[in-house]
Structures are given as C-alpha cells and as structure tokens.
Design a protein around this motif. Structure first.
Motif, PDB file in Angstrom:
ATOM      1  N   LEU A 152      -8.851   7.767  -6.653  1.00  0.00           N
ATOM      2  CA  LEU A 152      -7.939   6.638  -6.673  1.00  0.00           C
ATOM      3  C   LEU A 152      -8.706   5.341  -6.446  1.00  0.00           C
ATOM      4  O   LEU A 152      -9.468   5.221  -5.477  1.00  0.00           O
ATOM      5  N   TYR A 153      -8.491   4.378  -7.340  1.00  0.00           N
ATOM      6  CA  TYR A 153      -9.105   3.064  -7.215  1.00  0.00           C
ATOM      7  C   TYR A 153      -7.984   2.028  -7.099  1.00  0.00           C
ATOM      8  O   TYR A 153      -7.232   1.799  -8.052  1.00  0.00           O
ATOM      9  N   GLY A 154      -7.879   1.453  -5.911  1.00  0.00           N
ATOM     10  CA  GLY A 154      -6.853   0.452  -5.665  1.00  0.00           C
ATOM     11  C   GLY A 154      -7.440  -0.942  -5.709  1.00  0.00           C
ATOM     12  O   GLY A 154      -8.609  -1.147  -5.339  1.00  0.00           O
ATOM     13  N   PHE A 155      -6.617  -1.915  -6.133  1.00  0.00           N
ATOM     14  CA  PHE A 155      -7.117  -3.283  -6.272  1.00  0.00           C
ATOM     15  C   PHE A 155      -6.157  -4.287  -5.651  1.00  0.00           C
ATOM     16  O   PHE A 155      -4.969  -4.324  -5.983  1.00  0.00           O
ATOM     17  N   GLN A 156      -6.724  -5.060  -4.730  1.00  0.00           N
ATOM     18  CA  GLN A 156      -6.015  -6.174  -4.125  1.00  0.00           C
ATOM     19  C   GLN A 156      -6.490  -7.471  -4.778  1.00  0.00           C
ATOM     20  O   GLN A 156      -7.564  -7.519  -5.375  1.00  0.00           O
ATOM     21  N   ALA A 157      -5.683  -8.520  -4.656  1.00  0.00           N
ATOM     22  CA  ALA A 157      -6.117  -9.837  -5.109  1.00  0.00           C
ATOM     23  C   ALA A 157      -7.090 -10.405  -4.080  1.00  0.00           C
ATOM     24  O   ALA A 157      -6.935 -10.186  -2.877  1.00  0.00           O
ATOM     25  N   GLU A 158      -8.089 -11.114  -4.565  1.00  0.00           N
ATOM     26  CA  GLU A 158      -9.144 -11.618  -3.676  1.00  0.00           C
ATOM     27  C   GLU A 158      -8.584 -12.469  -2.531  1.00  0.00           C
ATOM     28  O   GLU A 158      -9.092 -12.426  -1.412  1.00  0.00           O
ATOM     29  N   GLY A 159      -7.525 -13.223  -2.797  1.00  0.00           N
ATOM     30  CA  GLY A 159      -6.939 -14.060  -1.755  1.00  0.00           C
ATOM     31  C   GLY A 159      -5.941 -13.344  -0.875  1.00  0.00           C
ATOM     32  O   GLY A 159      -5.356 -13.948   0.027  1.00  0.00           O
TER      33      GLY A 159
ATOM     34  N   ALA B 181       0.791  -1.243   0.000  1.00  0.00           N
ATOM     35  CA  ALA B 181       0.000   0.000   0.000  1.00  0.00           C
ATOM     36  C   ALA B 181       0.819   1.286   0.000  1.00  0.00           C
ATOM     37  O   ALA B 181       0.253   2.375   0.119  1.00  0.00           O
ATOM     38  N   GLY B 182       2.127   1.187  -0.185  1.00  0.00           N
ATOM     39  CA  GLY B 182       2.921   2.402  -0.248  1.00  0.00           C
ATOM     40  C   GLY B 182       2.712   3.183  -1.526  1.00  0.00           C
ATOM     41  O   GLY B 182       2.768   4.418  -1.519  1.00  0.00           O
ATOM     42  N   ASN B 183       2.435   2.500  -2.642  1.00  0.00           N
ATOM     43  CA  ASN B 183       2.363   3.200  -3.922  1.00  0.00           C
ATOM     44  C   ASN B 183       1.098   4.037  -4.056  1.00  0.00           C
ATOM     45  O   ASN B 183       1.136   5.168  -4.554  1.00  0.00           O
ATOM     46  N   ILE B 184      -0.044   3.516  -3.606  1.00  0.00           N
ATOM     47  CA  ILE B 184      -1.264   4.324  -3.662  1.00  0.00           C
ATOM     48  C   ILE B 184      -1.121   5.534  -2.747  1.00  0.00           C
ATOM     49  O   ILE B 184      -1.569   6.637  -3.071  1.00  0.00           O
ATOM     50  N   THR B 185      -0.428   5.337  -1.632  1.00  0.00           N
ATOM     51  CA  THR B 185      -0.135   6.441  -0.722  1.00  0.00           C
ATOM     52  C   THR B 185       0.725   7.490  -1.414  1.00  0.00           C
ATOM     53  O   THR B 185       0.468   8.698  -1.318  1.00  0.00           O
ATOM     54  N   ALA B 186       1.757   7.033  -2.124  1.00  0.00           N
ATOM     55  CA  ALA B 186       2.682   7.942  -2.793  1.00  0.00           C
ATOM     56  C   ALA B 186       2.003   8.707  -3.925  1.00  0.00           C
ATOM     57  O   ALA B 186       2.224   9.918  -4.097  1.00  0.00           O
ATOM     58  N   TYR B 187       1.199   8.025  -4.730  1.00  0.00           N
ATOM     59  CA  TYR B 187       0.501   8.712  -5.823  1.00  0.00           C
ATOM     60  C   TYR B 187      -0.401   9.817  -5.288  1.00  0.00           C
ATOM     61  O   TYR B 187      -0.453  10.922  -5.854  1.00  0.00           O
ATOM     62  N   TRP B 188      -1.116   9.517  -4.209  1.00  0.00           N
ATOM     63  CA  TRP B 188      -2.006  10.544  -3.667  1.00  0.00           C
ATOM     64  C   TRP B 188      -1.199  11.756  -3.202  1.00  0.00           C
ATOM     65  O   TRP B 188      -1.569  12.895  -3.475  1.00  0.00           O
ATOM     66  N   ARG B 189      -0.096  11.498  -2.506  1.00  0.00           N
ATOM     67  CA  ARG B 189       0.745  12.614  -2.074  1.00  0.00           C
ATOM     68  C   ARG B 189       1.204  13.417  -3.277  1.00  0.00           C
ATOM     69  O   ARG B 189       1.204  14.659  -3.272  1.00  0.00           O
ATOM     70  N   GLY B 190       1.603  12.721  -4.344  1.00  0.00           N
ATOM     71  CA  GLY B 190       2.067  13.418  -5.540  1.00  0.00           C
ATOM     72  C   GLY B 190       0.990  14.255  -6.193  1.00  0.00           C
ATOM     73  O   GLY B 190       1.239  15.400  -6.601  1.00  0.00           O
ATOM     74  N   PHE B 191      -0.225  13.726  -6.293  1.00  0.00           N
ATOM     75  CA  PHE B 191      -1.311  14.492  -6.903  1.00  0.00           C
ATOM     76  C   PHE B 191      -1.711  15.693  -6.049  1.00  0.00           C
ATOM     77  O   PHE B 191      -2.011  16.767  -6.581  1.00  0.00           O
TER      78      PHE B 191
END
Length: 353
Positions: free
Chosen positions: A215-222, A190-200
C-alpha cells in the motif's frame, strides 16, 4: 431494470450485520475498475487500473462505510447521526440519513469545504454548522457532542465505517482475479487506507486473493502529518478532502503501511493538479483533486525508480470531480464565445487558424 443488490446484502457474510440490520441502500458499491493505458506507457507498469469511486451515489467512497454505519445506528435505535467533515463525509451522511429518515448534523471547517460537497449536505437536509477552525477542531467537537448524546457519530472512528469501506478491496480482487501488486491511495483522515488493508487481508484469508498488495498512501505536502511524524496545526492544500492535520486513523494507517511493506509519502499541490488535469484530458476520468494524489504518487515513484517489482497497480480515485467545481473552473479553458455564424464557429474550433 431491477435494482442492484445492496452492498450490505452482497457482503453480509463479511460484514458485522445481523438479520435485524436494515438493508439500507442507495445503490452504493460495484464501482468500475478502468484500465489506464497512458499511465502504463508513462510509468512502465504493465497494468494500471483506476478504481473510480466517484461513481458511488453521492460521488465518493464514503458511501460504502456510511451505509453500514447508518444501518447499524438504525438497528441500535438511533434517531440522529452527526459527523465532522471536509465535505464528502457530510454529503454521504446527509444522504443516508435522509434515506433512513433520521436527523443529521454536520460540522464543517468554515471556508474550507468545496462547493459541490457543501451543497449536497444542504440539499439532503442536514443541519450544517460551519466552525471557525480546522477539520480537527470540528472532529473534536463532534466527538464530544456524540459522547453527550446528540447523535451517533459516523466519522471513520466509527468501526462500521471501516467495515463498509473494506468492501472496495473485495471488489478489486473480484475484478482482477487477485489482489494487485500495489495500491496507490490518497491519505487524509487515514480511514480508507486502513479499510483497504483490512479488506485485502480478509480477502487473502478466505481465498478471494492469493496475496496482499503493498500500500502506497499519499498526503498533500502542506497537510502531511504522517510523513512529518507530527500533527500539522494549519494544513494547507488545494486537495480539500485530505486537508487534515491530525488523522483519526493515524496509527492504523501506519500499521497498514508497515504490514504491507509500502509507504506513506507526500506530493505537492502542483503534482496533484497536474495529475488531476492529466486524468481528465488523457483518460476521460474526472476526479476531485484529492483523488489525483494517488496518481501523482504513482507518477512520482515512476520518475524516482520506486516501482520495482510492480506489474499490476491500482490507483484509488476517491471522489468525483463534480465535488469541486471551483477547482475545475480554474483549471479548464473557458468556452469560446462567438457570433452564431458558420465561419466564426469554424475559426473557433480550429483555434483561430
């Protein structure tokens, strides 16, 4: 041909660097933004762009943050760095440590790292330790070792990592002339979605962008602890880069999701692999399975009618498909072996017709 300006120099005014920070570089950043006409036709979104982060030096977005983290470690007098990893962080840390002339140790979950990433860490000279446990176990051990002075920790809990990674958002705004309506991104630690938001947010504050995207983040179901609302003790997914059960940047990712008005959702392994193959066959873009989670999420939302108001979307493809040759081999058709005769080759090309 002259070398490109280093990421640190390019964004020095927007990064926590000083005149004493070494201008370490392997040519990271400035990755292409590739338009996807087939995804546009399928989803109904007017513009869909792919941010191809696999074009970074070690084949993933990790290089953006790693160059800043290792440079700052050098500035502070470190002689060694260490990290836990599902693979990409290990490859990046090992490469930049080699470039900087410092030691590197990486702790990996045994049997759960894609071959391409493991080989990179080994070839770059890192001390690779595989533990019988999960990534979360490896990270807990790495944090303890760092606290005990074994080296500077360069996982995304290192604030300089997030600072470097936010530069991808700057590049998106520079290339498009503004922020997109929405950004689709895989979520593991989850660091990258955090970083993108800071950048925007920063881009909007100093006039590079006139708005901030959802921002729409996606995890794998498992391996979807944020979606479930609780850690996953034994995460399972073909997308090894996001096979993480207790993300270190969980709270910051949720804050980014909420502040942007977006969502963090789960996609199945089947959806991930379908998007993975689709990008390669239909757009000529070869990404690792975890990267395809962003496109799988875009496609799922299109089917569910969840793209209202989105005219321009960016999908972040976090790593190269060459990172995971095993999945590629299982997913692709093998070569057709025939005798070295014209008619045999012609029949093979035509599919036996």
């Amino acid at each position: 041909m002259l070398a490109r300006v280093s990421l640190i120099d390019r964004y020095a005014a927007r990064l926590p660097v000083t005149a004493r920070t070494p201008r370490l570089t392997l040519g990271e950043g400035s990755t292409p933004l590739v338009r996807s006409p087939r995804l546009e036709a399928e989803t109904g979104v007017r513009e869909v762009w792919l941010k191809v982060e696999g074009m970074n030096p070690t084949g993933s977005f990790k290089d953006r943050g790693m160059v800043v983290a290792v440079a700052k470690a050098l500035e502070e007098g470190a002689s060694s760095v260490l990290c836990a990893s599902t693979g990409n962080t290990a490859a990046s840390a090992a490469a930049y440590a080699a470039r900087a002339g410092v030691r590197c140790a990486v702790i990996l979950p045994a049997g759960n790292v894609a071959l391409g990433k493991l080989i990179q860490a080994m070839v770059f000279g890192a001390r690779v330790v595989a533990v019988r446990g999960s990534f979360d176990d490896a990270l807990a051990l790495a944090r303890r070792l760092a606290d005990e002075g074994e080296g500077t920790l360069v996982n995304s809990v290192n604030p300089y990592r997030i600072e470097g990674q936010k530069t991808a958002a700057f590049e998106v705004c520079e290339d498009l002339g503004d922020a997109p309506d929405a950004l689709f991104i895989p979520v593991g630690n989850a660091g990258n979605i955090t970083a993108y938001w800071r950048g925007f947010v920063e881009a909007a504050s100093w006039g590079l962008a006139g708005r901030r995207p959802r921002l729409y983040g996606f995890q794998a179901e498992g391996a979807a602890p944020i979606v479930r609302g609780e850690p996953v003790p034994e995460p399972r997914t073909v997308a090894t880069a996001i096979r993480i059960g207790n993300p270190a940047s969980w709270a910051a990712a949720v804050a980014a999701r909420d502040a942007s008005g977006g969502a963090i959702e789960a996609v199945t392994d089947d959806e991930i692999l379908d998007a993975y193959g689709y990008l390669a066959r239909c757009e000529g873009v070869f990404c690792e399975p975890a990267s395809a989670a962003a496109v799988a999420g875009l496609r799922r939302r299109a089917k569910d009618g969840g793209l209202a108001g989105i005219e321009r979307a960016v999908c972040v493809l976090t790593g190269s498909g060459l990172k995971d040759p095993d999945t590629a081999t299982r997913s692709a058709s093998p070569p057709i072996e025939v005798d070295a005769e014209l008619d045999a080759v012609r029949r093979a090309i035509r599919g036996g017709a």
